[in-house]
Design an enzyme around this catalytic site. Structure first.
Site, short mmCIF file in Angstrom:
data_model
loop_
_atom_site.label_atom_id
_atom_site.label_comp_id
_atom_site.label_asym_id
_atom_site.label_seq_id
_atom_site.Cartn_x
_atom_site.Cartn_y
_atom_site.Cartn_z
N GLU A 64 0.86 -1.19 0.00
CA GLU A 64 0.00 0.00 0.00
C GLU A 64 0.90 1.24 0.00
O GLU A 64 1.22 1.82 1.04
CB GLU A 64 -0.97 -0.06 1.18
N GLU A 217 -8.72 4.37 4.57
CA GLU A 217 -8.50 3.80 3.22
C GLU A 217 -8.57 4.94 2.21
O GLU A 217 -9.59 5.62 2.10
CB GLU A 217 -9.58 2.75 2.92
#
Ligand SMILES: O=C(O)CCC(=O)N[C@@H](CCC(=O)O)C(=O)O
Ligand SMILES: [Zn+2]
Length: 338
Positions: A64, A217
């Protein structure tokens, strides 16, 4: 590696020495002190205490990358004097070996090992979870300012709601309207209210130290260099205001959507199946009665119209989360009075 912290970007330095416990201290012209406590753990202390004590973490999952690029830029701007520090800070790049491998994790999902769950694991990530717990405890207990923890992630699948936050289960505490407001003005479109404890980093900070803590997120998983950083400008600007102490934390304007987690689907066996298309996006909506998941002695069918799934994943070990199911909340008192 003998270069000082300021002579190399935080991310590059971390990935160049992913497992070397180092301790380096440097002082900026304005007296701000920077201490590298371990690989990927940077403590930054202004000369005067601020309004908050903020932990900003990223890279808890090594693939990520956008959150790591956001943190790297924040730290670089602090080093070169473009961003003044007025709050006590700790920046964490959670799993450097996984970031180097460009994988979510090396041996076990770091974000399931906090709150002591690392004691039941022999994975590389278990030692890292224990170390991050110890450093996080020392950070939060070293002062009495209100505590913040923003754990920045990106998601595996596409999503009908690109930017959303997971509010860790609060037990008897109540949700913070000013944190809803912070998330809203940072460009977060929805908040998922967790309904049970978990092994995540944000739950650890929330439950152990009463921090206003969130998993955030920010978009989709991409490789280093493939992120369009303009998509993260609003969150980056909000984090800059946490760093320089100008963030005012006002109540939300009701634009941010609230969802309650109604089911955490756990994989029970290798017969576990998700009954959703591989390319289906997070927050795909279903009417009541839809079969979303099944296992040896379990199935999940949506209980009411409007339920949606988030984070579906089958390649996890039995006993771990395979999906969240959420339902929209129009009035928070519905939940508190339930
Ligand atoms: O996209 C996915 O399937 C997972 C994205 C991700 O890493 N999400 C976090 C959420 C943590 C939480 O529930 O607070 C995770 O799964 O660890
Ligand atoms: Zn993640």
């Amino acid at each position: 590696m003998n270069s000082s912290v300021s002579t190399q970007r935080f991310l590059a330095r971390t990935l160049a020495a992913p497992e070397s416990p180092t301790s380096l201290t440097e002082t900026l012209a304005d007296g701000t002190r920077l201490t590298l406590l371990d690989a990927g753990v940077l403590r930054i202390s202004p000369t005067q205490p601020g309004s908050h004590r903020a932990l900003i973490s990223c890279g808890v999952h090594g693939n990520e990358t956008a959150p790591m690029e956001i943190v790297d830029q924040l730290v670089s701007d602090i080093f070169n004097g473009q961003l003044k520090v007025n709050n006590e800070l700790m920046f964490v790049i959670g799993n450097p070996p996984a970031a180097i491998a460009e994988q979510r994790f090396v041996e076990e999902n770091l974000n399931r090992l906090f709150s002591g769950k690392h004691r039941h694991s022999t994975a590389k990530e278990a030692a890292r979870a224990a170390r991050l717990e110890a450093l996080t405890e020392a950070f939060f207990l070293d002062g009495d300012e209100p505590r913040l923890h923003y754990d920045l992630h990106t998601a595996i699948r596409g999503s009908y709601i690109e930017k959303f936050a997971v509010y860790p289960y609060l037990h008897s505490r109540t949700w913070s309207e000013s944190q809803f407001g912070f998330l809203e003005q940072a460009g977060i479109e929805a908040v998922l209210l967790s309904n049970q404890p978990s092994g995540t980093y944000s739950y650890f900070s929330s439950h152990e130290f009463g921090a206003d803590a969130f998993t955030i997120e920010l978009g989709k998983v991409r490789k280093f260099g493939d992120n369009d950083m303009r998509r993260f400008a609003q969150m980056t600007e909000s984090l800059r205001r946490v760093v320089d102490g100008t963030e005012r934390f006002v109540a939300r304007r009701q634009a941010i959507k609230i969802f309650a987690v109604v089911e955490e689907v756990i994989k029970r066996s290798e017969n576990f199946k998700l009954h959703i298309p591989d390319e289906a996006k997070n927050f795909t909506e279903y009417d009541a009665g839809a079969l979303l998941a099944s296992d040896d002695d379990y199935e999940y069918r949506t209980q009411r119209d409007g339920e949606r799934f988030v984070f579906p994943i089958t390649n996890v070990p039995p006993g771990q989360r395979a999906m969240l199911v959420v339902a929209p909340v129009t009035d928070l008192t519905e939940l508190t009075e339930a």
